[in-house]
Design a protein around this motif. Sequence first.
Motif, PDB file in Angstrom:
ATOM      1  N   ASP A  24      -3.207  -1.930  -2.332  1.00 28.87           N
ATOM      2  CA  ASP A  24      -3.395  -3.050  -3.250  1.00 28.87           C
ATOM      3  C   ASP A  24      -3.636  -4.361  -2.503  1.00 28.87           C
ATOM      4  OD1 ASP A  24      -3.129  -1.506  -5.526  1.00 28.87           O
ATOM      5  OD2 ASP A  24      -0.968  -1.841  -5.710  1.00 28.87           O
TER       6      ASP A  24
ATOM      7  N   LEU B 191      -0.731 -11.596  -4.068  1.00 26.51           N
ATOM      8  CA  LEU B 191      -0.334 -10.280  -4.581  1.00 26.51           C
ATOM      9  C   LEU B 191       0.928  -9.788  -3.893  1.00 26.51           C
ATOM     10  CD1 LEU B 191      -1.473  -8.381  -6.731  1.00 26.51           C
ATOM     11  CD2 LEU B 191      -2.424  -7.005  -4.897  1.00 26.51           C
TER      12      LEU B 191
ATOM     13  N   LYS C 226      -2.599  -8.367 -10.603  1.00 26.05           N
ATOM     14  CA  LYS C 226      -3.858  -7.724 -10.245  1.00 26.05           C
ATOM     15  C   LYS C 226      -4.953  -8.088 -11.245  1.00 26.05           C
ATOM     16  CE  LYS C 226      -2.428  -3.390  -9.836  1.00 26.05           C
ATOM     17  NZ  LYS C 226      -2.515  -1.940  -9.509  1.00 26.05           N
TER      18      LYS C 226
ATOM     19  N   THR D 185      -6.763  -2.197 -11.567  1.00 30.40           N
ATOM     20  CA  THR D 185      -5.686  -2.848 -12.313  1.00 30.40           C
ATOM     21  C   THR D 185      -4.888  -1.855 -13.149  1.00 30.40           C
ATOM     22  OG1 THR D 185      -7.020  -4.860 -12.448  1.00 30.40           O
ATOM     23  CG2 THR D 185      -5.116  -4.695 -13.926  1.00 30.40           C
TER      24      THR D 185
END
Length: 214
Positions: A10, A57, A75, A129
């Motif tokens: 991610d 993030l 996200k 996402t």
Amino acid sequence: MNGDRRLTRDIVLASIVGFLTGALAIPVVINLGIGATVRIPLMCLPIVGAAMFASALLAASLIADRIPSLFEFSKFAVVGVLNSGVDFGILNFLMLITGLSSGGGFLAFKSISVTLGVINSYLWNKYWTFSTSNSADARREFAAFMVVTLIAVGVNVAGADVIVNVIGAPKGFSAKLWANIGAISGAGLTLFTNFFGYKFFVFKKSPVAVVEVL
């Protein structure tokens, strides 16, 4: 271990999104003639964007245990910024190379840039996402996505058209600056409506998938 790998993935993806957003900001800065106010070389914007998005993030992941939906929303927000980058970057690039910033030309450019932003939004939100790449009902999912998104696009383009072509730029505003002001109308509202529309209507997980995750 799987959680660490997922977080690493991610963060890497967030870096890519930030890099692309920074690159798309370059034609905006050039078209608006605000390069002098940017304190770093324009070619460094992608690198700065990558670092900022990855850091944001990572910070969200540290408090996600307290607010379960925060990481997913983070996200979504990151992708939303990239969508805006696609929209504004393409819009300003087209204005820059044609010299058109109002009238039918602006409406055509805005329609193109929003459409590309929609395609970008679908791909990133589906595969990252909300992670529904293996959805068994892809046709329903895409149809639902188009319903939610086209409503937002319609409001976005119509609002921008009214501000730019109906109201027009006030005295002291350049046409290019006013075109960008029109382009961001309703952006904050559509961020939240799209998130809940995508999460609970478009990319909703089936009960079986939820049980498997648990």
